[in-house]
Design a protein around this motif. Structure first.
Motif, PDB file in Angstrom:
ATOM      1  N   GLY A 196      20.635  32.583 -34.083  1.00 30.87           N
ATOM      2  CA  GLY A 196      19.974  31.284 -33.930  1.00 30.87           C
ATOM      3  C   GLY A 196      18.506  31.407 -34.295  1.00 30.87           C
ATOM      4  N   VAL A 240      14.311  29.693 -33.283  1.00 35.64           N
ATOM      5  CA  VAL A 240      13.423  28.784 -32.561  1.00 35.64           C
ATOM      6  C   VAL A 240      12.135  28.622 -33.353  1.00 35.64           C
ATOM      7  CG1 VAL A 240      14.330  29.305 -30.263  1.00 35.64           C
ATOM      8  CG2 VAL A 240      12.469  30.680 -31.187  1.00 35.64           C
ATOM      9  N   MET A 244      14.339  24.467 -30.348  1.00 34.03           N
ATOM     10  CA  MET A 244      15.511  25.231 -30.770  1.00 34.03           C
ATOM     11  C   MET A 244      15.994  24.663 -32.107  1.00 34.03           C
ATOM     12  SD  MET A 244      17.675  27.684 -30.141  1.00 34.03           S
ATOM     13  CE  MET A 244      17.363  28.050 -28.407  1.00 34.03           C
ATOM     14  N   LYS A 285      18.257  26.328 -34.159  1.00 39.30           N
ATOM     15  CA  LYS A 285      19.677  26.653 -34.272  1.00 39.30           C
ATOM     16  C   LYS A 285      20.104  27.388 -33.014  1.00 39.30           C
ATOM     17  CE  LYS A 285      23.067  29.215 -37.032  1.00 39.30           C
ATOM     18  NZ  LYS A 285      23.254  30.168 -38.157  1.00 39.30           N
ATOM     19  N   SER A 286      21.116  26.877 -32.341  1.00 38.18           N
ATOM     20  CA  SER A 286      21.566  27.477 -31.087  1.00 38.18           C
ATOM     21  C   SER A 286      22.040  28.909 -31.309  1.00 38.18           C
ATOM     22  CB  SER A 286      22.703  26.634 -30.500  1.00 38.18           C
ATOM     23  OG  SER A 286      23.292  27.293 -29.397  1.00 38.18           O
ATOM     24  N   HIS A 290      23.465  30.727 -28.450  1.00 40.06           N
ATOM     25  CA  HIS A 290      24.677  30.613 -27.634  1.00 40.06           C
ATOM     26  C   HIS A 290      24.313  29.700 -26.466  1.00 40.06           C
ATOM     27  CE1 HIS A 290      27.868  31.668 -24.759  1.00 40.06           C
ATOM     28  NE2 HIS A 290      28.549  32.146 -25.788  1.00 40.06           N
ATOM     29  N   PRO A 291      25.217  28.787 -26.066  1.00 45.46           N
ATOM     30  CA  PRO A 291      24.879  27.860 -24.975  1.00 45.46           C
ATOM     31  C   PRO A 291      24.398  28.557 -23.713  1.00 45.46           C
ATOM     32  CG  PRO A 291      26.888  27.165 -26.072  1.00 45.46           C
ATOM     33  CD  PRO A 291      26.542  28.495 -26.662  1.00 45.46           C
ATOM     34  N   TYR A 331      22.672  31.243 -23.599  1.00 47.34           N
ATOM     35  CA  TYR A 331      21.460  32.016 -23.859  1.00 47.34           C
ATOM     36  C   TYR A 331      20.270  31.138 -24.232  1.00 47.34           C
ATOM     37  CZ  TYR A 331      18.644  35.869 -25.802  1.00 47.34           C
ATOM     38  OH  TYR A 331      17.656  36.787 -26.058  1.00 47.34           O
ATOM     39  N   ASP A 332      20.538  29.933 -24.765  1.00 50.48           N
ATOM     40  CA  ASP A 332      19.482  29.120 -25.359  1.00 50.48           C
ATOM     41  C   ASP A 332      18.354  28.793 -24.380  1.00 50.48           C
ATOM     42  OD1 ASP A 332      20.902  29.198 -27.670  1.00 50.48           O
ATOM     43  OD2 ASP A 332      21.662  27.136 -27.535  1.00 50.48           O
ATOM     44  N   GLN A 333      18.701  28.348 -23.155  1.00 54.24           N
ATOM     45  CA  GLN A 333      17.656  27.931 -22.220  1.00 54.24           C
ATOM     46  C   GLN A 333      16.767  29.092 -21.793  1.00 54.24           C
ATOM     47  OE1 GLN A 333      16.792  24.811 -21.430  1.00 54.24           O
ATOM     48  NE2 GLN A 333      18.333  24.285 -22.991  1.00 54.24           N
TER      49      GLN A 333
END
Length: 302
Positions: free
Chosen positions: A227, A229, A244, A246-247, A249-250, A252-254
């Motif tokens: 991904g 940022v 963000m 490109k994600s 992983h859901p 991991y993103d936050q």
């Protein structure tokens, strides 16, 4: 966990594209010949040192920067090679290394970086063309829009959605620019004013860019995720906002966004003065490796 290559992408409000116009001095030609000979003899570290003696922030040398890329790739220092390619493309957005001089690996690296930087470079050329139109500078506007369209039609860039939109706008504004009245030429007895010296821009450099620990669920343990940022960096080197692109992983993103807000940088500088900028960081998280000895935090400090 590892950080994949990071690419510095300067915001449209801070960086100016420059081109090399000065004729190389004899001493520089001699030094370049030395670089060529060292590179041909596989003395890559010595060639890098010789490149550093040629180049300077105020007068970058395109051929020297090209050899910097060649040497770094030969030494397998790919992160540094990617940043050197960014420097080359900032100097000359349309530049491609000669296929007779550059290996397929080097050509692929240029394509990769151009693909990342292309939309930003196209947008910058578009904005410079619009600014020239506002000044009623027909010749500069035509030159900027023509350069923009060449970049927008590059095979590495043309399929980007944002580039396609700008291509249509640029085509229309190019025709409008051609309809502007030409500036009268100065009298032959009047000396042409000296061209303004291009601003010297230094990109931001990393002080602390630590990634959060990746703790995958059982389903994700065997997969590598990628991904990216975008961070906005103040003139003090602090991150003011994070986006963000490109994600990864859901799950991991936050945590990545929270960590990014605490990253620190030596700020970008224009003519030695700190300025705000932005940077795109591409991130990859990999399956955990088998432990060897005592456990430790494997996130990379930057």
């Amino acid at each position: 966990m590892r950080l994949n290559r990071t690419f510095i992408v300067t915001s449209c409000s801070t960086f100016l594209l420059t081109t090399l116009a000065a004729t190389p001095k004899l001493a520089a030609q001699d030094s370049l010949q030395s670089v060529r000979e060292l590179y041909a003899s596989a003395a890559y570290e010595d060639a890098l040192t010789a490149v550093g003696k040629i180049d300077s922030p105020s007068e970058p040398n395109l051929e020297a920067e090209q050899f910097r890329v060649f040497c770094l790739v030969a030494l397998n220092r790919m992160d540094e090679a990617g940043q050197a390619v960014e420097s080359v493309l900032t100097l000359r957005p349309e530049y491609r290394p000669n296929a007779a001089d550059a290996s397929p690996r080097i050509q692929a690296l240029f394509s990769l970086v151009r693909r990342r930087m292309g939309p930003v470079l196209v947008k910058k050329l578009y904005q410079q063309g619009r600014a020239a139109m506002d000044r009623k500078d027909r010749d500069d506007a035509v030159a900027q829009f023509e350069a923009m369209l060449r970049m927008a039609n590059d095979e590495d860039v043309r399929n980007e959605a944002s580039v396609s939109e700008l291509r249509e706008l640029g085509t229309g504004f190019l025709e409008l620019s051609k309809s502007l009245p030409t500036k009268p030429r100065p009298a032959e007895t009047t000396a042409a004013p000296a061209a303004p010296r291009p601003s010297v821009i230094a990109p931001p450099t990393v002080i602390q860019q630590r990634l959060p620990v990746w703790v995958p669920d059982p389903v994700s343990r065997a997969t590598e995720f990628h991904g990216a940022v975008r961070v906005q960096i103040s003139a003090e080197g602090k991150v003011t906002s994070v986006e963000m692109l490109k994600s990864v992983h859901p799950a991991y993103d936050q945590s990545l966004l929270r960590a990014a807000r605490g990253w620190l940088y030596e700020p970008a500088k224009k003519d030695g003065v700190p300025i705000a900028s932005e940077k795109i960081v591409e991130v990859a998280v990999t399956p955990p490796q088998p432990k060897q000895g005592a456990g430790a935090d494997k996130s990379l400090p930057f």
